[in-house]
Write a protein that holds these residues in place. Structure first.
Motif, PDB file in Angstrom:
ATOM      1  N   LYS A 146       0.823  -1.269  -0.225  1.00 16.63           N
ATOM      2  CA  LYS A 146      -0.003  -0.079  -0.048  1.00 16.63           C
ATOM      3  C   LYS A 146       1.003   1.273  -0.038  1.00 16.63           C
ATOM      4  O   LYS A 146       0.522   2.398  -0.425  1.00 16.63           O
ATOM      5  CB  LYS A 146      -0.906   0.025   1.199  1.00 16.63           C
ATOM      6  N   GLN A 147       2.181   1.213   0.445  1.00 19.70           N
ATOM      7  CA  GLN A 147       3.045   2.473   0.291  1.00 19.70           C
ATOM      8  C   GLN A 147       3.821   2.625  -0.801  1.00 19.70           C
ATOM      9  O   GLN A 147       4.548   3.629  -0.966  1.00 19.70           O
ATOM     10  CB  GLN A 147       4.041   2.093   1.471  1.00 19.70           C
ATOM     11  N   LEU A 148       3.554   1.596  -1.879  1.00 21.02           N
ATOM     12  CA  LEU A 148       4.191   1.584  -3.203  1.00 21.02           C
ATOM     13  C   LEU A 148       3.432   2.399  -4.174  1.00 21.02           C
ATOM     14  O   LEU A 148       2.342   2.717  -3.879  1.00 21.02           O
ATOM     15  CB  LEU A 148       4.632   0.533  -3.585  1.00 21.02           C
ATOM     16  N   PRO A 149       4.111   3.304  -5.025  1.00 21.71           N
ATOM     17  CA  PRO A 149       3.447   3.812  -6.267  1.00 21.71           C
ATOM     18  C   PRO A 149       2.816   3.129  -7.290  1.00 21.71           C
ATOM     19  O   PRO A 149       3.270   2.974  -8.203  1.00 21.71           O
ATOM     20  CB  PRO A 149       4.627   4.676  -6.862  1.00 21.71           C
ATOM     21  N   ILE A 150       1.793   2.157  -7.097  1.00 21.35           N
ATOM     22  CA  ILE A 150       1.169   1.289  -7.663  1.00 21.35           C
ATOM     23  C   ILE A 150       0.362   1.903  -8.633  1.00 21.35           C
ATOM     24  O   ILE A 150      -0.616   3.002  -8.484  1.00 21.35           O
ATOM     25  CB  ILE A 150       0.198   0.451  -6.943  1.00 21.35           C
ATOM     26  N   SER A 151       0.312   1.722  -9.895  1.00 22.91           N
ATOM     27  CA  SER A 151      -0.264   2.465 -11.181  1.00 22.91           C
ATOM     28  C   SER A 151      -1.244   1.787 -11.631  1.00 22.91           C
ATOM     29  O   SER A 151      -2.275   2.155 -12.010  1.00 22.91           O
ATOM     30  CB  SER A 151       0.744   2.440 -12.269  1.00 22.91           C
ATOM     31  N   MET A 152      -1.323   0.423 -11.468  1.00 22.87           N
ATOM     32  CA  MET A 152      -2.315  -0.477 -11.810  1.00 22.87           C
ATOM     33  C   MET A 152      -2.300  -1.775 -11.127  1.00 22.87           C
ATOM     34  O   MET A 152      -1.202  -2.167 -10.837  1.00 22.87           O
ATOM     35  CB  MET A 152      -2.590  -0.491 -13.552  1.00 22.87           C
ATOM     36  N   ILE A 153      -3.442  -2.620 -11.202  1.00 19.72           N
ATOM     37  CA  ILE A 153      -3.266  -3.819 -10.735  1.00 19.72           C
ATOM     38  C   ILE A 153      -3.898  -4.978 -11.839  1.00 19.72           C
ATOM     39  O   ILE A 153      -5.147  -4.694 -11.920  1.00 19.72           O
ATOM     40  CB  ILE A 153      -4.111  -3.993  -9.335  1.00 19.72           C
ATOM     41  N   ALA A 154      -3.142  -6.075 -11.811  1.00 21.40           N
ATOM     42  CA  ALA A 154      -3.580  -7.013 -12.782  1.00 21.40           C
ATOM     43  C   ALA A 154      -3.983  -8.313 -12.024  1.00 21.40           C
ATOM     44  O   ALA A 154      -3.261  -8.498 -11.446  1.00 21.40           O
ATOM     45  CB  ALA A 154      -2.601  -7.349 -14.173  1.00 21.40           C
ATOM     46  N   ILE A 155      -5.000  -8.826 -12.295  1.00 23.24           N
ATOM     47  CA  ILE A 155      -5.485 -10.212 -11.766  1.00 23.24           C
ATOM     48  C   ILE A 155      -5.691 -11.055 -12.705  1.00 23.24           C
ATOM     49  O   ILE A 155      -6.595 -11.237 -13.519  1.00 23.24           O
ATOM     50  CB  ILE A 155      -6.899 -10.186 -10.739  1.00 23.24           C
ATOM     51  N   ASP A 156      -4.548 -11.904 -12.810  1.00 25.98           N
ATOM     52  CA  ASP A 156      -4.574 -13.139 -14.026  1.00 25.98           C
ATOM     53  C   ASP A 156      -5.250 -14.442 -13.265  1.00 25.98           C
ATOM     54  O   ASP A 156      -5.312 -14.482 -12.317  1.00 25.98           O
ATOM     55  CB  ASP A 156      -2.897 -13.403 -14.152  1.00 25.98           C
ATOM     56  N   GLU A 157      -5.626 -15.099 -14.542  1.00 21.06           N
ATOM     57  CA  GLU A 157      -6.442 -16.359 -14.163  1.00 21.06           C
ATOM     58  C   GLU A 157      -7.802 -15.733 -13.073  1.00 21.06           C
ATOM     59  O   GLU A 157      -7.933 -16.561 -12.121  1.00 21.06           O
ATOM     60  CB  GLU A 157      -5.686 -17.494 -13.481  1.00 21.06           C
ATOM     61  N   ALA A 158      -8.429 -14.874 -13.454  1.00 19.50           N
ATOM     62  CA  ALA A 158      -9.563 -14.192 -12.704  1.00 19.50           C
ATOM     63  C   ALA A 158     -10.583 -15.085 -12.160  1.00 19.50           C
ATOM     64  O   ALA A 158     -11.373 -14.641 -11.424  1.00 19.50           O
ATOM     65  CB  ALA A 158      -9.940 -12.859 -13.174  1.00 19.50           C
ATOM     66  N   HIS A 159     -10.860 -16.178 -13.023  1.00 18.93           N
ATOM     67  CA  HIS A 159     -11.815 -16.941 -12.909  1.00 18.93           C
ATOM     68  C   HIS A 159     -11.745 -17.643 -11.389  1.00 18.93           C
ATOM     69  O   HIS A 159     -12.765 -18.319 -10.749  1.00 18.93           O
ATOM     70  CB  HIS A 159     -12.041 -18.123 -13.941  1.00 18.93           C
ATOM     71  N   CYS A 160     -10.383 -17.513 -10.890  1.00 20.11           N
ATOM     72  CA  CYS A 160     -10.200 -18.386  -9.559  1.00 20.11           C
ATOM     73  C   CYS A 160     -10.876 -17.363  -8.340  1.00 20.11           C
ATOM     74  O   CYS A 160     -10.857 -18.032  -7.303  1.00 20.11           O
ATOM     75  CB  CYS A 160      -8.539 -18.152  -9.229  1.00 20.11           C
ATOM     76  N   VAL A 161     -11.251 -16.251  -8.736  1.00 16.84           N
ATOM     77  CA  VAL A 161     -11.952 -15.471  -7.642  1.00 16.84           C
ATOM     78  C   VAL A 161     -13.294 -15.773  -7.466  1.00 16.84           C
ATOM     79  O   VAL A 161     -14.225 -15.804  -6.237  1.00 16.84           O
ATOM     80  CB  VAL A 161     -12.055 -13.809  -8.295  1.00 16.84           C
ATOM     81  N   SER A 162     -13.989 -16.609  -8.483  1.00 14.40           N
ATOM     82  CA  SER A 162     -15.384 -16.823  -8.284  1.00 14.40           C
ATOM     83  C   SER A 162     -15.579 -18.320  -7.871  1.00 14.40           C
ATOM     84  O   SER A 162     -15.042 -19.095  -8.160  1.00 14.40           O
ATOM     85  CB  SER A 162     -16.100 -16.742  -9.676  1.00 14.40           C
TER      86      SER A 162
END
Length: 631
Positions: A127-143
């Protein structure tokens, strides 16, 4: 700022984007949350890597498989793009140094598994890093409706709360509409731009071939198609067995499964990638992130668990856009075997309730107590004590973990590997001189036939039962054999830790989550039923069946799958071939398909299709020993 196409040309040496890649990149660059469904081979990684290169700051990439992470990180580093991976094996101070480097070292990518987000201090450092974007690969694993659900993926929504103003991109190669909607909900994506590429692969011919002698059929296929091939099997033992059998037939073959060391995995993969081996025999641990363009055939020799997995694995063929084959070999008992393997091991409510009560008793947790208690846990010992089936118990524990009743770490038992380092002749001589040790040594040799060639992961409890002794005695003997230079023996404690997140309330605890268990079990049954229908129903185009499963309504048949080829045969030729087979069975009696093929100068495909037609019309039957005979 360089344009997207300039970056594509400079780093990836391509002159143009594939379908939907540019649109997805533009969506992310505009700051919009994005969902991208690009089937296997569609170039998902480019969709987040290029916008990350165009934006200030670091792209955080969350990916489920270490092999996938390592492959992408290595590729980016080879392009001189500063990238790190927070993978397993790193100590806390090493991770801390890497995160410091990210803060001040102009890095562009951090790759990590979702399990890392469960460590609070890592989450706080990110959370302290300069994150520009977040990519979630193999996103079907979320569901939970997805075919490879991972509870740790649900933690990603915590990042959305903190990084509410940067774009999130969720990517997957296979998801139904229901899974897509659930992914967007669980991640907390807002005003999501959705991009879907067709699942249609015009160059892949989907074949389902009935073969009672699958090794013989493999030989036929690989001789006809000598280009690189992948053979998928269900377990680690089959990897070695099938690979060894193919080598004995003259094929250059290697193997890959999750039980191999990192060094062995890399070595075997490189043998295949460099085409020193034509074939790699693998479990589903192999494939994600492996981009080999000229794979000609992907062959499954057992039924897959679901069509999502099958489509992804089959799609590793033909990425060079040339004709390729996805072949599923089936036999009479595959349906029963699949049901035993995938359905009979699903825990129902009664089993879940009984197992949970016994689990509490095992750790002496009183009713109304137990919350936040942590214990070390050995799955084999627990199952042995209460005579629970291991796989069903594992599935039950995984369900409780997903529902937040307990929290489990990744490993579940002590890992013991054994390899005999003296010749078979010397082992037999040793047994003759040490009769007391014979039952255990023979149990090892019979259970793990490849134990002379490679280290085998040993189930101590199983060997003890076969030898009618105890685990302690087996372990003691293994240590003695190691000291005598007879075996190479490695033991590593991988006992899981288990944390109870709620108080013990027995039936009440399980009642609160049982409806979700029923939903999940029904999902798995329906998924397997779709596989069985795809495999054994012979009145539809195979490609169209898969596309319809993923909710793409296609009218025209593909013209190149096993169904379309069989339908396209001239009627008089088919009738003539069937008449020849009936005559052979009348004259010679029961025959298998290989014997029939020797008698008729036709390809194995034509023989199999003719036999299937005769079976369906009731003119012949298949006996219990896999031979065809007149009805």
């Amino acid at each position: 700022m360089p344009q997207a196409l300039e970056i594509l040309k400079k780093y990836w040496k391509h002159d143009k984007f594939r379908s939907l890649q540019k649109e997805i990149i533009d969506s992310v660059l505009s700051g919009q949350d994005t969902f991208a469904l690009l089937p296997t081979g569609g170039g998902k990684s480019i969709c987040f890597q290029i916008p990350a290169m165009m934006k200030e700051g670091i792209c955080l990439v969350i990916s489920p498989l270490i092999a996938l992470i390592n492959d992408q990180v290595q590729n980016l580093q080879n392009l001189d793009i500063k990238t790190i991976a927070l993978t397993g094996g790193l100590k806390s101070d090493e991770i801390s140094v890497l995160l410091d480097n990210c803060k001040f070292g102009n890095y562009k990518f951090i790759y990590l598994s979702p399990e890392r987000l469960q460590t609070e201090w890592i989450l706080e450092r990110i959370k302290q890093l300069p994150i520009s974007m977040i990519a979630i690969d193999e996103a079907h694993c979320v569901s939970q409706w997805g075919h490879d659900f991972r509870p740790s993926y649900l933690k990603i929504s915590n990042l959305k709360l903190h990084f509410s103003k940067i774009p999130f991109i969720a990517l997957t190669a296979s998801a139904t509409k229901r899974v897509q909607d659930d992914v967007i909900l669980q991640l907390g994506l807002k005003n999501t731009a959705i991009f879907k590429k067709s699942f249609k692969r015009d160059n892949i011919a989907y074949y389902v071939i009935e073969a009672e002698d699958k090794l013989f059929m493999l030989e036929q296929i690989l001789n006809k198609n000598p280009e690189p091939s992948i053979i998928y099997v269900r377990n680690r033992k089959s990897c070695l067995d099938i690979s060894s059998q193919l080598q004995s037939l003259g094929f250059r073959s290697t193997y890959y499964h999750g039980g191999l060391s990192v060094k062995e995995k890399e070595k075997n993969m490189q043998i295949w990638m460099s085409e020193e081996a034509q074939v790699i025999v693998a479990t589903n641990a192999f494939g994600m992130g492996i981009d080999k363009a000229n794979v000609k055939t992907v062959i499954h020799i057992q039924l897959p668990e679901n069509l999502e997995n099958y489509y992804q694995e089959a799609g590793r063929a033909g990425r060079n856009e040339e004709r390729a084959y996805a072949i599923l070999l089936t036999s009479t008992y595959d349906k029963l075997n699949a049901e035993n393997q995938f359905i009979s091991v699903l825990p129902d409510k009664d089993f879940l309730n009984n197992m949970f009560i016994k689990l509490c008793n095992y750790f002496q947790i009183a009713y109304g107590e137990g919350i936040e208690n942590r214990f070390t846990f050995n799955l084999n010992q627990f199952c042995n004590k209460y005579q629970f089936p291991i796989i069903k118990t594992y599935n039950a524990l995984q369900f409780l973990d997903r529902q937040g009743i307990v929290t489990l770490s990744q490993e579940f038992s002590e890992k013991v590997t054994v390899q005999f380092i003296i010749s078979s002749k010397e082992v037999i001589r040793y047994i003759s001189l040490n009769k007391r040790e014979e039952p255990i040594i023979l149990a090892l040799l019979r259970t793990y036939p490849g134990i002379h060639e490679v280290p085998a992961s040993i189930n101590l409890n199983f060997i003890a039962k076969k030898a009618e002794t105890t685990e302690d005695i087996v372990n003691s003997l293994l240590l003695q054999l190691k000291d005598k230079g007879i075996i190479d023996y490695q033991a590593k404690s991988n006992d899981t830790s288990i944390i109870f997140n709620v108080i013990r309330e027995d039936n009440r605890t399980i009642n609160s989550v049982s409806k979700y268990l029923e939903i999940q079990n029904n999902l798995k049954r329906n998924q397997l039923n779709s596989v069985i229908e795809y495999t054994f129903e012979n009145s539809n185009c195979k490609s169209k069946f898969i596309l319809n499963y993923f909710e793409e309504k296609i009218i025209d048949d593909c013209g190149i799958c096993s169904y379309c080829i069989s339908k396209g045969k001239k009627t008089n030729e088919s009738e003539d071939l069937r008449d020849q087979i009936l005559l052979i069975l009348k004259e010679k009696g029961a025959q298998n398909s290989r014997e029939i093929q020797y008698s008729i100068n036709k390809s194995s495909d034509e023989i199999i299709f003719a036999l299937q037609n005769l079976l369906e019309s009731g003119k012949i039957i298949l006996t219990s020993n896999n031979r065809y005979t007149l009805k």
